[in-house]
Design an enzyme around this catalytic site. Structure first.
Site, PDB file in Angstrom:
ATOM      1  N   ASN A  33       0.870  -1.180   0.000  1.00  0.00           N
ATOM      2  CA  ASN A  33       0.000   0.000   0.000  1.00  0.00           C
ATOM      3  C   ASN A  33       0.902   1.223   0.000  1.00  0.00           C
ATOM      4  O   ASN A  33       2.072   1.140   0.356  1.00  0.00           O
ATOM      5  CB  ASN A  33      -0.935   0.002   1.214  1.00  0.00           C
ATOM      6  CG  ASN A  33      -0.210   0.331   2.495  1.00  0.00           C
ATOM      7  OD1 ASN A  33       0.736  -0.338   2.868  1.00  0.00           O
ATOM      8  ND2 ASN A  33      -0.649   1.370   3.170  1.00  0.00           N
ATOM      9  N   HIS A  44       4.998   6.178  -6.702  1.00  0.00           N
ATOM     10  CA  HIS A  44       5.136   4.898  -6.017  1.00  0.00           C
ATOM     11  C   HIS A  44       6.565   4.690  -5.500  1.00  0.00           C
ATOM     12  O   HIS A  44       7.525   5.113  -6.126  1.00  0.00           O
ATOM     13  CB  HIS A  44       4.766   3.752  -6.964  1.00  0.00           C
ATOM     14  CG  HIS A  44       3.323   3.744  -7.324  1.00  0.00           C
ATOM     15  ND1 HIS A  44       2.384   3.107  -6.561  1.00  0.00           N
ATOM     16  CD2 HIS A  44       2.654   4.321  -8.357  1.00  0.00           C
ATOM     17  CE1 HIS A  44       1.188   3.270  -7.112  1.00  0.00           C
ATOM     18  NE2 HIS A  44       1.332   3.998  -8.203  1.00  0.00           N
TER      19      HIS A  44
END
Length: 183
Positions: A33, A44
């Site tokens: 996550n 990310h």
């Protein structure tokens, strides 16, 4: 470590980080996550100390070391990124509930069936076990397929994962790369 204002951190708790995806990828990497750094930046694996980008390069997936802000370049290499659970947390994924993992696994399976990558690479054996009920899963290729996608579990590149070095992670990522190129 990157410092953010309290307002940035509060706003990040409710922010969903967009996937970097396309149909028919060679490998779809799946993080656990987003952390708060990822949620604040929208990139990310953005937390300083996370080894995803260096390991991706060392393993031969990318011709140069990409920065998190260059994540969209992954698509040109047939690679993408998503997460098991979309909700950001602070530094540790242990804030997630078993239900969040199971629901994340269900939604991930739907996403993989829709996008049809050749490989789904889950970075984190604990997350894979929790999301898919595979209590005995180990790092490496799995028997399970999701749609037409083969599944490979990779070590978690977080700096908190002291069991794996960048070198040993790069070897495992390179095993996946070789398998993906062989298809």
């Amino acid at each position: 470590m990157t410092r953010f204002t309290q307002a940035q951190l509060e706003a990040a708790r409710d922010r969903l980080v967009p996937d970097v995806v396309a149909d028919g990828l060679s490998v779809l990497f799946c993080g656990i996550n987003p952390g708060l750094t990822t949620a604040v930046t929208g990139h990310h694996f953005a937390r300083p100390g996370n080894r995803f980008w260096p390991v991706l390069h060392r393993s031969g997936f990318t011709p140069r070391l990409l920065k998190p802000a260059e994540q969209d370049e992954l698509l040109s290499y047939g690679l993408g990124i998503t997460n098991v659970v979309a909700r950001p947390t602070t530094a540790r994924a242990d804030e997630l509930t078993a239900e969040e993992y199971r629901e994340g696994g269900r939604l991930l399976a739907l996403k993989v069936a829709r996008l049809r990558p050749r490989w789904l690479a889950v970075v984190g054996v604990t997350a894979y076990r929790a999301a898919f009920g595979e209590r005995r899963a180990q790092v490496g290729p799995q028997e399970r397929t999701i749609g037409s996608a083969r599944v490979w579990v990779l070590p978690n590149p977080s700096g908190l994962n002291a069991h794996w070095t960048a070198e040993t992670m790069a070897v495992e990522f390179a095993r996946l790369r070789a398998a993906a190129e062989a298809v």
